[in-house]
Design an enzyme around this catalytic site. Structure first.
Site, PDB file in Angstrom:
ATOM      1  N   GLU A  48     -11.293 -27.166  29.328  1.00  0.00           N
ATOM      2  CA  GLU A  48     -12.743 -26.947  29.424  1.00  0.00           C
ATOM      3  C   GLU A  48     -13.028 -25.517  29.888  1.00  0.00           C
ATOM      4  O   GLU A  48     -13.924 -24.847  29.367  1.00  0.00           O
ATOM      5  CB  GLU A  48     -13.355 -27.969  30.384  1.00  0.00           C
ATOM      6  CG  GLU A  48     -13.333 -29.385  29.804  1.00  0.00           C
ATOM      7  CD  GLU A  48     -13.709 -30.479  30.791  1.00  0.00           C
ATOM      8  OE1 GLU A  48     -13.933 -31.599  30.338  1.00  0.00           O
ATOM      9  OE2 GLU A  48     -13.762 -30.225  32.006  1.00  0.00           O
ATOM     10  N   ASP A 103     -20.939 -29.251  27.460  1.00  0.00           N
ATOM     11  CA  ASP A 103     -20.043 -30.138  28.208  1.00  0.00           C
ATOM     12  C   ASP A 103     -20.807 -30.824  29.337  1.00  0.00           C
ATOM     13  O   ASP A 103     -21.869 -30.357  29.765  1.00  0.00           O
ATOM     14  CB  ASP A 103     -18.871 -29.318  28.783  1.00  0.00           C
ATOM     15  CG  ASP A 103     -17.694 -30.193  29.204  1.00  0.00           C
ATOM     16  OD1 ASP A 103     -17.776 -31.434  29.071  1.00  0.00           O
ATOM     17  OD2 ASP A 103     -16.687 -29.629  29.671  1.00  0.00           O
ATOM     18  N   GLY A 140     -15.800 -36.218  27.734  1.00  0.00           N
ATOM     19  CA  GLY A 140     -16.414 -37.213  28.619  1.00  0.00           C
ATOM     20  C   GLY A 140     -17.407 -38.089  27.887  1.00  0.00           C
ATOM     21  O   GLY A 140     -17.665 -37.901  26.687  1.00  0.00           O
ATOM     22  N   GLY A 155     -13.698 -32.230  35.623  1.00  0.00           N
ATOM     23  CA  GLY A 155     -12.296 -32.649  35.599  1.00  0.00           C
ATOM     24  C   GLY A 155     -12.096 -34.122  35.856  1.00  0.00           C
ATOM     25  O   GLY A 155     -10.961 -34.602  35.917  1.00  0.00           O
TER      26      GLY A 155
HETATM   27  C1  5RP Z   1     -13.950 -34.141  31.937  1.00  0.00           C
HETATM   28  C2  5RP Z   1     -15.182 -33.657  32.575  1.00  0.00           C
HETATM   29  C3  5RP Z   1     -16.471 -34.351  32.250  1.00  0.00           C
HETATM   30  O1  5RP Z   1     -17.379 -33.411  31.791  1.00  0.00           O
HETATM   31  C4  5RP Z   1     -16.992 -35.016  33.489  1.00  0.00           C
HETATM   32  O2  5RP Z   1     -15.983 -35.868  34.007  1.00  0.00           O
HETATM   33  C5  5RP Z   1     -18.254 -35.818  33.192  1.00  0.00           C
HETATM   34  O3  5RP Z   1     -17.932 -36.922  32.414  1.00  0.00           O
HETATM   35  P1  5RP Z   1     -19.003 -38.019  32.009  1.00  0.00           P
HETATM   36  O4  5RP Z   1     -19.918 -37.379  31.034  1.00  0.00           O
HETATM   37  O5  5RP Z   1     -18.186 -39.133  31.422  1.00  0.00           O
HETATM   38  O6  5RP Z   1     -19.716 -38.449  33.267  1.00  0.00           O
HETATM   39  O7  5RP Z   1     -15.200 -32.723  33.348  1.00  0.00           O
HETATM   40  O8  5RP Z   1     -12.815 -33.484  32.423  1.00  0.00           O
END
Ligand code: 5RP
Length: 223
Positions: free
Chosen positions: A107, A85, A33, A99
């Protein structure tokens, strides 16, 4: 007068703050992400101090390699100390919806290999009850219609994420209208339907720490 930080600046701040959780000499678990992209860029500054990374998506692997960080096979490691993450939503107990980037299954796998899950997020992701962000469910293609019927029966409005095929060759169904008051129970319920690869509720393996980017700076929440 100081200007409020933008969302991108908050993401960069938490991405950098996560370096404090990287164990020198170890393999690092890396999510997916835009917030994680900031972490990967920060991690490049200490790449000589780590053995490499296990990545949760092809996109993150590409970015890691571009920085000269080795991406290791998850089957070749016994365990890793930390997984870093982002999240689409996180509640005050560390439960998350993830997701949005369609990487939820990998993940979950990397998070499971890790001893500790460190979530990095800007303050907009903190909620009291999960469910405003559409819940992603990764589904084997032939089960999409049946899983959508189950999700409707649960009170949600499922839609297939058009044009998206996951790194595992599966589809994503996004579910609107669910108020997830018992994340663990809903995760277990949806996970057991035939054809579900995984659901984007992270409750069984929730965050242990959240580094939250706020107007007052990076706030550390522990669960
Ligand atoms: C990807 C994810 C990401 O951690 C989630 O979508 C957050 O993304 P971002 O940091 O771009 O807001 O779960 O599958």
């Amino acid at each position: 007068m100081t200007q409020a930080m933008t969302q991108d600046e908050l993401k960069a701040a938490v991405g950098h703050a996560a370096l404090a959780y990287v164990v020198p000499g170890s393999v690092v678990g890396v999510g997916t992400g835009s917030t994680v992209n900031c972490f990967i860029d920060a991690l490049a500054t200490m790449k000589a101090q780590i053995r490499g990374a296990i990545s949760s998506s092809e996109k993150s692997s590409e970015r890691l390699r571009a920085h000269g960080i080795e991406v290791l096979d998850s089957n070749g490691v016994d365990g890793i100390p930390v997984y870093i993450d982002g999240a689409d939503e996180i509640d005050h107990a560390g439960h998350m919806i993830k997701g949005g980037g369609a990487a939820l299954t990998r993940e979950k796998i990397v998070a499971d290999i890790a001893q500790r899950f460190v979530c990095i997020a800007d303050a907009s992701k903190l909620v009291s009850t999960l469910g405003t962000f559409p819940l992603p469910v990764e589904v084997i293609p032939m089960a999409v219609a049946q899983i959508s019927r189950h999700l409707k029966a649960l009170g949600g409005q499922p839609t297939l994420r058009e044009g998206v095929v996951t790194d595992n060759g599966c589809r994503i169904v996004d579910v609107r209208g669910l108020k997830i008051t018992d994340p663990l129970a809903m995760e277990q319920e949806i996970n057991q339907w035939p054809g579900v690869v995984s659901v984007g509720i992270f409750a069984r393996n929730k965050a242990g720490v959240c580094l939250l980017g706020t107007a007052q700076g990076v706030k550390t929440m522990t669960f």
